[in-house]
Motif scaffolding. Structure first.
Motif, short mmCIF file in Angstrom:
data_model
loop_
_atom_site.label_atom_id
_atom_site.label_comp_id
_atom_site.label_asym_id
_atom_site.label_seq_id
_atom_site.Cartn_x
_atom_site.Cartn_y
_atom_site.Cartn_z
N UNK A 129 -5.78 -13.91 -3.40
CA UNK A 129 -6.52 -13.21 -2.35
C UNK A 129 -6.17 -11.72 -2.37
N UNK A 130 -7.21 -10.86 -2.33
CA UNK A 130 -6.97 -9.42 -2.46
C UNK A 130 -6.11 -8.86 -1.33
N UNK A 131 -6.32 -9.34 -0.10
CA UNK A 131 -5.52 -8.83 1.02
C UNK A 131 -4.06 -9.25 0.88
N UNK A 132 -3.84 -10.44 0.32
CA UNK A 132 -2.47 -10.88 0.06
C UNK A 132 -1.80 -9.97 -0.96
N UNK A 133 -2.55 -9.58 -1.98
CA UNK A 133 -2.00 -8.68 -3.01
C UNK A 133 -1.69 -7.32 -2.40
N UNK A 134 -2.61 -6.80 -1.57
CA UNK A 134 -2.39 -5.51 -0.92
C UNK A 134 -1.14 -5.57 -0.04
N UNK A 135 -0.96 -6.70 0.65
CA UNK A 135 0.24 -6.84 1.48
C UNK A 135 1.50 -6.84 0.63
N UNK A 136 1.44 -7.47 -0.54
CA UNK A 136 2.58 -7.45 -1.46
C UNK A 136 2.89 -6.02 -1.91
N UNK A 137 1.83 -5.24 -2.12
CA UNK A 137 2.02 -3.84 -2.51
C UNK A 137 2.68 -3.06 -1.37
N UNK A 138 2.26 -3.33 -0.16
CA UNK A 138 2.89 -2.68 1.00
C UNK A 138 4.39 -2.99 1.04
N UNK A 139 4.70 -4.26 0.76
CA UNK A 139 6.11 -4.67 0.74
C UNK A 139 6.87 -3.93 -0.36
N UNK A 140 6.25 -3.79 -1.52
CA UNK A 140 6.88 -3.06 -2.62
C UNK A 140 7.16 -1.61 -2.23
N UNK A 141 6.23 -1.00 -1.54
CA UNK A 141 6.40 0.40 -1.13
C UNK A 141 7.58 0.56 -0.18
N UNK A 179 -0.83 1.77 0.40
CA UNK A 179 -0.95 0.74 -0.63
C UNK A 179 -2.24 0.94 -1.43
N UNK A 180 -3.33 1.26 -0.74
CA UNK A 180 -4.59 1.50 -1.45
C UNK A 180 -4.49 2.71 -2.37
N UNK A 181 -3.78 3.75 -1.90
CA UNK A 181 -3.58 4.93 -2.74
C UNK A 181 -2.72 4.60 -3.95
N UNK A 182 -1.68 3.79 -3.74
CA UNK A 182 -0.79 3.41 -4.85
C UNK A 182 -1.52 2.58 -5.89
N UNK A 183 -2.41 1.70 -5.43
CA UNK A 183 -3.19 0.88 -6.37
C UNK A 183 -4.06 1.76 -7.27
N UNK A 184 -4.55 2.86 -6.71
CA UNK A 184 -5.42 3.76 -7.49
C UNK A 184 -4.64 4.72 -8.39
N UNK A 185 -3.42 5.08 -7.99
CA UNK A 185 -2.73 6.18 -8.68
C UNK A 185 -1.42 5.79 -9.36
#
Length: 331
Positions: free
Chosen positions: A300-312, A277-283
């Motif tokens: 909340x940033x961790x909530x957003x990161x978790x949403x990105x994980x779900x998207x992946x 998720x961190x890599x996807x946010x950057x690239x």
């Protein structure tokens, strides 16, 4: 699982040296103990034959105990038996309050669990040999990576407070680090060779890694834990298994806690998804735009990161289902 009516239910409690067996036939339960060896597995099959218990209408249930169950599982697959391998906590939670514990009693409880829940249980599907090999190599790689991190933790901390002593420690660990790095690289090369040797695995890994942020190691973990993405019917189930789905926690008017992901999840997948998720946010432009928009909204940033994980997870399932690589949208 076929919703057939099994006549016999067998619970097996595995340990390193022995496995206890409890057989339920109507209201009658009998117990046996066998050595956890090939000889013991053969003796168990002979017992069923002598007791006139056909494998065709018998459900066998055991707990997931890792390598301890390899011999018996191999024999049951060879005999085309109907059996399931359940997580211990799943069985424990379903039983409720219990008193006392022994291998014999545990086997009986597993048999009762199978008889009560047989229509919902999923029959064991053997993992292809290629995935078994990759799984072993990934486990070895993970141990080497963890060892390297442990070895370097002390000198890195020491250097913050005493640079000279820190340099001394690093200098004496230089050879160990080189050996660990060489072994990790060798294991990764062996994994890559195995992936290229199998068309199905190579194609699956290629599809999953087409999703921005997902690397080969993460793709392999998903492929192994899902057995080529056959264990889950939809992305929501896989996301839940990966520990990225928050659950509501409220009761009446007095309890109103924040929604949280449940701790009972696959921690390996969750960890790899976090890094992805961190890599996807950057690239990934779309995900980065989504992340920045939500940050501006005060989320909340961790909530957003978790949403990105779900998207992946949803993107991974989509490319596997369609058998087409992920294509970035051009805005």
């Amino acid at each position: 699982m076929n919703k057939q009516d099994f006549k016999f239910f067998i619970g097996i409690d595995l340990s390193k040296r022995f496995f206890d067996v409890a057989i339920i036939d109507n209201d009658r339960t009998t117990s046996y103990v066998f050595e956890n060896t090939r000889k013991g597995a053969n003796a168990f099959i002979r017992l069923l034959k002598n007791q006139k218990i056909p494998l065709s209408n018998t459900l066998i249930c055991m707990e997931h105990t890792g390598v301890y169950g390899k011999i018996l599982i191999t024999k049951l697959v060879e005999k085309q038996a109907s059996f399931c391998v359940e997580m211990p906590i799943q069985i424990t939670k379903s039983i409720g309050v219990v008193r006392g514990k022994s291998d014999r009693v545990d086997a009986k409880r597993i048999a009762i669990y199978a008889s009560k829940n047989h229509k919902e249980l999923e029959l064991y599907r053997p993992m292809p040999e290629i995935l078994e090999k990759v799984k072993i190599l990934l486990k070895i790689r993970r141990k080497l990576v963890n060892t390297r991190a442990d070895v370097n933790k002390y000198p890195n901390e020491l250097e913050l407070f005493s640079p000279e002593l820190g340099k001394l420690a690093k200098r004496n660990l230089k050879k160990i680090n080189k050996n660990l790095n060489d072994e990790i690289n060798r294991i990764e090369a062996e994994i890559k060779k195995l992936v290229l040797s199998d068309d199905k695995l190579n194609k699956t890994v290629g599809l999953v890694t087409s999703v921005t942020g997902i690397g080969q190691i993460t793709a392999l973990h998903f492929t192994i834990f899902t057995n080529f993405f056959t264990r889950y019917d939809n992305p929501k189930q896989l996301a839940c298994y990966s520990g990225v789905v928050p659950f509501e926690y409220t009761s009446g008017e007095s309890i109103h806690r924040k929604s949280r992901v449940h701790p009972m999840a696959n921690r390996t997948l969750k960890k790899h998804l976090h890094m992805s998720a961190l890599a996807a946010i950057n690239h990934d432009p779309d995900i980065r735009t989504y992340f920045l928009r939500k940050v501006e909204e005060g989320k909340n940033k961790m909530l957003i990161v978790n949403n990105v994980r779900n998207k992946l997870v949803h993107r991974i399932c989509a490319v596997v289902k369609r058998q087409k690589p992920y294509v970035k949208t051009i805005s």
